[in-house]
Design a protein around this motif. Structure first.
Motif, mmCIF file in Angstrom:
data_model
loop_
_atom_site.group_PDB
_atom_site.id
_atom_site.type_symbol
_atom_site.label_atom_id
_atom_site.label_comp_id
_atom_site.label_asym_id
_atom_site.label_seq_id
_atom_site.Cartn_x
_atom_site.Cartn_y
_atom_site.Cartn_z
ATOM 1 N N THR A 45 55.163 42.179 39.966
ATOM 2 C CA THR A 45 54.275 43.340 39.797
ATOM 3 C C THR A 45 52.922 42.773 40.299
ATOM 4 O O THR A 45 52.488 41.674 40.120
ATOM 5 N N ASN A 46 52.192 43.786 40.618
ATOM 6 C CA ASN A 46 50.570 43.410 41.054
ATOM 7 C C ASN A 46 49.648 44.417 40.271
ATOM 8 O O ASN A 46 48.735 44.585 40.661
ATOM 9 N N GLU A 47 50.290 44.774 39.157
ATOM 10 C CA GLU A 47 49.436 45.835 38.399
ATOM 11 C C GLU A 47 48.956 45.280 36.943
ATOM 12 O O GLU A 47 49.912 44.618 36.620
ATOM 13 N N ILE A 48 47.807 45.726 36.798
ATOM 14 C CA ILE A 48 47.105 45.199 35.590
ATOM 15 C C ILE A 48 46.456 46.260 35.046
ATOM 16 O O ILE A 48 45.823 47.067 35.825
ATOM 17 N N THR A 49 46.376 46.169 33.617
ATOM 18 C CA THR A 49 45.424 47.464 33.064
ATOM 19 C C THR A 49 44.476 46.369 32.075
ATOM 20 O O THR A 49 44.809 45.478 31.241
ATOM 21 N N ILE A 50 43.219 46.828 32.433
ATOM 22 C CA ILE A 50 42.106 45.711 31.972
ATOM 23 C C ILE A 50 41.044 46.871 31.102
ATOM 24 O O ILE A 50 40.993 47.890 31.298
ATOM 25 N N THR A 51 40.591 46.213 29.952
ATOM 26 C CA THR A 51 39.549 46.710 29.407
ATOM 27 C C THR A 51 38.385 46.176 29.346
ATOM 28 O O THR A 51 38.212 44.927 29.033
#
Length: 472
Positions: A348-354
Motif C-alpha cells: 500500500t502507499n496509503e497513510i493516515t496522518i494527524t
C-alpha cells in the motif's frame, strides 16, 4: 617701454582670468562633491526609512521559516517585571530581527555575497553545542548499573492513565533537528557527535522503562542510527575534529539496555558501504540507501527476508538542499545539491496522518514532491514530521503490528517495513502529547521500535521531549 607695460598688463589679465576660471572650476567641483555627499546621505536615510517602515508592517512579517524549518520568535507578552528588568524590550528587539519581512531572501543574498570572498577553505559552523565529548566507558566500565534502571517497573498498558494531556503551548513549534557543530569540506557537510554519559543513561532508562511497562505483551527494539561523520570520515579526521566514536557510543547504549530489549546493530553494515550514497551532502539525514542497509539488519534480527531495492517502484527528486545548507547558507553546499530517492511499498502507499493542528489527513507513504521547495523534498516520506500516523497494509492479515517511536530519521526507513506488518503506528515524540501507554493498550501493540539518531539521543531538548512522552 609702453609695449613692455602693455605686455605685462596682458599677462596679469591672463593670469587673473585663468585664476578666475580655475576658481570657478574648483567651486563647481566642490559643489558637485557636496551634492554627491548629500545624495549619498539622502539615499542612506531613505533606505533606513524604507526598511524601518517595512519592518513595522506586521502583516508582512513571517511566522515560520521554511529555510530553517522552525517557528520564528513571537511578540513578547508584556509584564511589569519584564519591563523593569529590561527583558521585555530585549525580547521585542529579538522579535523584530527574527521576523523581519523578506528575512530569508536577505539571508540568502548575504550568503551569496559571502561566497564571493575568494577561495573557501574547510569551515566549522557552530551549532551551539556547549560540550565536547566525554570519554566513553568500555568493558566493565560500560555497565551504568542503577543509573539506567527502569522507572515504575510494575506498570502495564492496562494501567495507563486516561487523564487529558496538558496543554503546553509548544505543540506547534518546529523543533530544531541539528544541535552539534557542522564541518563543511569538499562540498558536503558533517554533523559532529559528542558523547555525554548522562544523556546516554537517560535514553537507556527511557527504553528500559518502556520494556518494564509492556513486559511480555510486546517486544521492544532499539535502533540507534549513526550520523554521517562516524560513517564517512576516517577515524583520524574524527579525532582531529574532536568528534566522539559513534560505534563505541552505540555499544555503550546497547550494553545498558534491559536484556529483553532487542538491539539492532546497524553501524558496521552501513560503514561497509560508506563509499556509496548513504548520507546526504547538504542534509543531516541518511539517504534511503543508508536506511535500507539499516533495514537489512532489522530484518535479519527478526528472521525476515529483506526485499531487494529493485522490487520497489522508484521515485527520484533532484535539487534537495537540506538542513546543513539551511543552517550555513554555504555556497559550496548549494552547488552540490542532493537527490532524494524513494521506494513505494508494494502492499500500500496509503497513510493516515494527524498533523500538529489535530487534523486527520489521508496521505501517501511516498508523496510526489516534484513541486516542493528545494529544502522540503525530504517530506516525500510518510507525510513528514507529524505527531501521529497509521499505515494499514490490506495485503497482510496476520495481526502483526509495530509502533515506531521516532524523529525524522525514521521517515525514509518506515516504507521498507510496510510490507512486513499488517498495521504500523508512528509517533514523533517531539510533537506527540497524548497518552502513549493508552495507545499501546488500545491498539494491542506487539512490537515497539525506538529508532533515533545519535545526535537526537544526545540532545537534552529532545531527551526532555521523549521523557515527557514515556514517563507517567
Amino acid at each position: 617701454q609702453k609695449a613692455g607695460r602693455d605686455a605685462a598688463r596682458v599677462r596679469r589679465n591672463g593670469e587673473i582670468m585663468n585664476k578666475n576660471i580655475s576658481n570657478k572650476k574648483d567651486q563647481k567641483a566642490r559643489r558637485a562633491k557636496y551634492l554627491f555627499a548629500f545624495l549619498r546621505i539622502g539615499v542612506f536615510f531613505l533606505a533606513l526609512l524604507f526598511f524601518g517602515v517595512l519592518g513595522l508592517l506586521i502583516p508582512l512579517r513571517p511566522k515560520t521559516s521554511d529555510l530553517e524549518k522552525r517557528t520564528l520568535t513571537k511578540f513578547p507578552k508584556f509584564s511589569f517585571g519584564s519591563f523593569w528588568d529590561g527583558t521585555y524590550l530585549a525580547d521585542i528587539d529579538t522579535w523584530y530581527a527574527d521576523t523581519f519581512p523578506m528575512r530569508e531572501q536577505l539571508l540568502a543574498a548575504n550568503a551569496s555575497l559571502s561566497g564571493l570572498h575568494g577561495l573557501q577553505s574547510d569551515t566549522v559552523v557552530s551549532g551551539g553545542k556547549d560540550k565536547r565529548g566525554e570519554e566513553i566507558p568500555t568493558g566493565e566500565n560500560a555497565d551504568a548499573g542503577a543509573a539506567v534502571q527502569a522507572d515504575d517497573a510494575g506498570g502495564t498498558p492496562a494501567a495507563a492513565t486516561t487523564e487529558e494531556p496538558k496543554e503546553d503551548g509548544s505543540i506547534h513549534d518546529v523543533v530544531p533537528e541539528t544541535f552539534g557543530d557542522v564541518y563543511i569540506t569538499d562540498g558536503r557537510a558533517f554533523e559532529a557527535f559528542y558523547f555525554v554519559q548522562d544523556y546516554a543513561n537517560r535514553y537507556c532508562k527511557l527504553i528500559n522503562t518502556m520494556q518494564a511497562r509492556v513486559g511480555d505483551q510486546a517486544t521492544v527494539y532499539a535502533l540507534a542510527a549513526p550520523v554521517n561523520a562516524g560513517i564517512i570520515l576516517d577515524d583520524e579526521m574524527q579525532k582531529e575534529l574532536g568528534f566522539s566514536d559513534e560505534k563505541a557510543a552505540t555499544e555503550y547504549i546497547y550494553a545498558n539496555l534491559d536484556e529483553r530489549v532487542k538491539t539492532v546493530p546497524v553501524f558496521d553494515n552501513i560503514k561497509s558501504h560508506n563509499s556509496e550514497y548513504v548520507y546526504y551532502r547538504t542534509d543531516h539525514h541518511w539517504t534511503t540507501l543508508g536506511a535500507y542497509y539499516a533495514y537489512e539488519e532489522f530484518a535479519k534480527g527478526k528472521g525476515l527476508e529483506p526485499h531487494s531495492l529493485d522490487s520497489f517502484e522508484k521515485k527520484e527528486f533532484d535539487g534537495f538542499l537540506g538542513t546543513f545548507y539551511s543552517d550555513s547558507q554555504s555556497g559550496a553546499l548549494k552547488e552540490n545539491a542532493d537527490t532524494v530517492t524513494a521506494y513505494i511499498p508494494m502492499g500500500t502507499n496509503e497513510i493516515t496522518i494527524t498533523d500538529r493542528d489535530g487534523n486527520t489527513l489521508d496521505w501517501h507513504i511516498i508523496e510526489d514532491v516534484s513541486d516542493y521547495q528545494a529544502n522540503n523534498l525530504y517530506s516525500a516520506f510518510v507525510g513528514g514530521d507529524n505527531p501521529y500516523s497509521e499505515i494499514h497494509n490490506p495485503q497482510i492479515t496476520d495481526g502483526s503490528n509495530c509502533l515506531i517511536i521516532r524523529e525524522s530519521y525514521a521517515n525514509c526507513f518506515i516504507p521498507f517495513l510496510v510490507d512486513h506488518y499488517q498495521d504500523i503506528y508512528m509517533i514523533d515524540y517531539r510533537y506527540y502529547k497524548e497518552d502513549l501507554m493508552k495507545l499501546i493498550a488500545d491498539k494491542g501493540i506487539r512490537e515497539i521500535l525506538f529508532l533515533n539518531n545519535l545526535n537526537a539521543i544526545f540532545a537534552d531538548p529532545l531527551l526532555q521531549r521523549m521523557e515527557s512522552v514515556i514517563k507517567p
